[in-house]
Design a protein around this motif. Structure first.
Motif, PDB file in Angstrom:
ATOM      1  N   ALA A  27       5.593   2.734   1.956  1.00  0.00           N
ATOM      2  CA  ALA A  27       4.896   2.076   3.059  1.00  0.00           C
ATOM      3  C   ALA A  27       3.902   3.025   3.716  1.00  0.00           C
ATOM      4  CB  ALA A  27       5.910   1.576   4.095  1.00  0.00           C
ATOM      5  N   ILE A  28       4.331   4.257   3.935  1.00  0.00           N
ATOM      6  CA  ILE A  28       3.470   5.259   4.565  1.00  0.00           C
ATOM      7  C   ILE A  28       2.283   5.579   3.661  1.00  0.00           C
ATOM      8  CG2 ILE A  28       3.393   7.671   5.320  1.00  0.00           C
ATOM      9  CD1 ILE A  28       6.456   7.206   6.097  1.00  0.00           C
ATOM     10  N   VAL A  72       2.401  -3.739   5.896  1.00  0.00           N
ATOM     11  CA  VAL A  72       3.355  -3.467   4.813  1.00  0.00           C
ATOM     12  C   VAL A  72       4.449  -4.524   4.866  1.00  0.00           C
ATOM     13  CG1 VAL A  72       2.878  -1.018   4.516  1.00  0.00           C
ATOM     14  CG2 VAL A  72       4.538  -1.720   6.253  1.00  0.00           C
ATOM     15  N   HIS A  73       4.668  -5.173   3.720  1.00  0.00           N
ATOM     16  CA  HIS A  73       5.659  -6.237   3.596  1.00  0.00           C
ATOM     17  C   HIS A  73       6.899  -5.654   2.937  1.00  0.00           C
ATOM     18  CE1 HIS A  73       7.615  -9.979   2.828  1.00  0.00           C
ATOM     19  NE2 HIS A  73       7.492  -9.855   1.519  1.00  0.00           N
ATOM     20  N   ILE A  74       8.050  -5.805   3.609  1.00  0.00           N
ATOM     21  CA  ILE A  74       9.241  -5.032   3.253  1.00  0.00           C
ATOM     22  C   ILE A  74      10.411  -5.926   2.858  1.00  0.00           C
ATOM     23  CG2 ILE A  74      10.960  -3.408   4.152  1.00  0.00           C
ATOM     24  CD1 ILE A  74       8.706  -2.416   6.078  1.00  0.00           C
ATOM     25  N   VAL A 105       1.546   7.104  10.713  1.00  0.00           N
ATOM     26  CA  VAL A 105       0.781   5.871  10.509  1.00  0.00           C
ATOM     27  C   VAL A 105       1.478   4.737  11.248  1.00  0.00           C
ATOM     28  CG1 VAL A 105      -0.235   6.563   8.305  1.00  0.00           C
ATOM     29  CG2 VAL A 105       1.988   5.419   8.332  1.00  0.00           C
ATOM     30  N   ASP A 106       0.751   3.656  11.497  1.00  0.00           N
ATOM     31  CA  ASP A 106       1.341   2.536  12.239  1.00  0.00           C
ATOM     32  C   ASP A 106       0.972   1.184  11.637  1.00  0.00           C
ATOM     33  OD1 ASP A 106      -1.331   2.510  12.944  1.00  0.00           O
ATOM     34  OD2 ASP A 106      -0.933   1.912  15.014  1.00  0.00           O
ATOM     35  N   PRO A 107       1.263   0.963  10.359  1.00  0.00           N
ATOM     36  CA  PRO A 107       0.943  -0.346   9.777  1.00  0.00           C
ATOM     37  C   PRO A 107       1.706  -1.457  10.482  1.00  0.00           C
ATOM     38  CG  PRO A 107       2.513   0.810   8.397  1.00  0.00           C
ATOM     39  CD  PRO A 107       2.062   1.789   9.440  1.00  0.00           C
ATOM     40  N   ALA A 150       0.437   2.797  -3.551  1.00  0.00           N
ATOM     41  CA  ALA A 150      -0.769   3.401  -2.980  1.00  0.00           C
ATOM     42  C   ALA A 150      -1.969   3.177  -3.893  1.00  0.00           C
ATOM     43  CB  ALA A 150      -0.538   4.890  -2.746  1.00  0.00           C
ATOM     44  N   GLN A 151      -1.764   3.267  -5.201  1.00  0.00           N
ATOM     45  CA  GLN A 151      -2.882   3.045  -6.132  1.00  0.00           C
ATOM     46  C   GLN A 151      -3.378   1.608  -6.069  1.00  0.00           C
ATOM     47  OE1 GLN A 151      -0.882   4.388  -9.696  1.00  0.00           O
ATOM     48  NE2 GLN A 151      -1.982   6.342  -9.712  1.00  0.00           N
TER      49      GLN A 151
END
Length: 306
Positions: free
Chosen positions: A35-36, A46-48, A77-79, A265-266
């Motif tokens: 997520a980070i 970010v969907h968890i 970070v603060d998504p 991330a990619q």
């Protein structure tokens, strides 16, 4: 100035994919790390989902969600945090004796709509998902169960909690029902729709069908669409060109290109490039909150260096 595009990264899902790619995160630490990394690569949201660290399979355990969110909150970070509330809807039947096999076949995890929200009640994320119908989920004999009464009950409770529901719409009937929820006042403005394409046997990943579904979306609704597998990255452009937001991530696709396994991330970075190439900007998390009418529920200091 054109409204920026909200980019979601769906990190891990609940499918049996952990054995298919070493990049699928399993533990709370792995999921939080992804997520980070996705947020640093440009994800607005970010969907968890969470997974049982021992079995690697999807889980509904609240402490696992709490640990993932805690680790993200301790990062730099603060998504926007979006927790699934779809777990607990699986019914698997024996086709030769469906009545007798109710609840007795491996793969069944069926609880009430309110039970599916226990971790949402505990954590109060900014967004949680709400699946808007019953679906033949893939080949075989598994059904995802979401009756109109169950979905209405879930929508009402999510509204009471002050959480933004992301309505998961797998076919045109789901979309029709989402519009009914709007008419009944069960969704806070602006509503948030997600058009889910290519999942057997919901809406196929067909651009013409997406266009027809977008035409059914009421004015003032924020919407996203995604497609699974090899259609994932091309669908970013498809969605943005029709005026929507976008989603990528290992929940829906394991590959960056043919034969090359991806990381979250990619995939996020590739989506950012696509959106930029279309002359659009990816929303920052705070811009996403503004677009969706969300007041951040994150702890004071979240997103600051730990």
């Amino acid at each position: 100035m054109a409204k920026p595009t909200i980019l979601t990264c769906a990190l891990t899902g609940a499918g049996d994919t952990a054995g298919k790619s070493e990049h699928v995160p399993v533990t709370p630490q792995d999921i939080a790390d992804d997520a980070i990394a996705a947020a640093r690569a440009g994800a607005s949201v970010v969907h968890i989902h969470v997974r049982d660290p021992e079995t690697t399979q999807g889980s509904r355990e609240t402490p696992l969600y709490e640990e993932v969110v805690r680790l993200i909150d301790a990062s730099d970070v603060d998504p926007v945090i979006n927790l699934t509330a779809g777990m607990g809807g699986d019914l698997t039947l024996d086709p030769s004796s469906p009545r007798e096999s109710l609840g007795r076949v491996d793969g069944t995890d069926l609880v009430s709509g309110l039970e599916r929200l226990k971790h949402v009640e505990a954590i109060r994320p900014e967004i949680c998902t709400l699946d808007c119908g019953t679906l033949n989920f893939g080949d075989g004999s598994q059904i995802y169960v979401g009756t109109p009464d169950m979905v209405r009950e879930g929508a009402a409770r999510i509204k009471e909690l002050g959480v933004k529901p992301e309505l998961e719409l797998f076919d045109t009937g789901n979309l029709w029902f989402a519009n009914v929820l709007q008419q009944e006042g069960l969704l806070a403005a602006p509503p948030m729709y997600q058009l889910c394409m290519g999942i057997p046997y919901g809406a196929p990943a067909d651009p013409g069908l997406l266009n027809a579904m977008v035409n059914m979306v009421p004015e003032g609704t924020e919407w996203t669409s995604f497609a699974i597998g090899r259609n994932q990255l091309p669908w970013v452009a498809q969605s943005v060109l029709l005026g929507g937001h976008a989603r990528v991530g290992l929940e829906d696709n394991l590959y960056l290109r043919k034969g090359v396994k991806a990381t979250n991330a990619q995939l996020t970075a590739e989506a950012v490039k696509i959106i930029d190439s279309l002359g659009k900007q990816v929303a920052t998390p705070d811009e996403a909150r503004e677009i969706l009418g969300i007041e951040s529920t994150r702890p004071q200091g979240a997103g600051a260096a730990a």
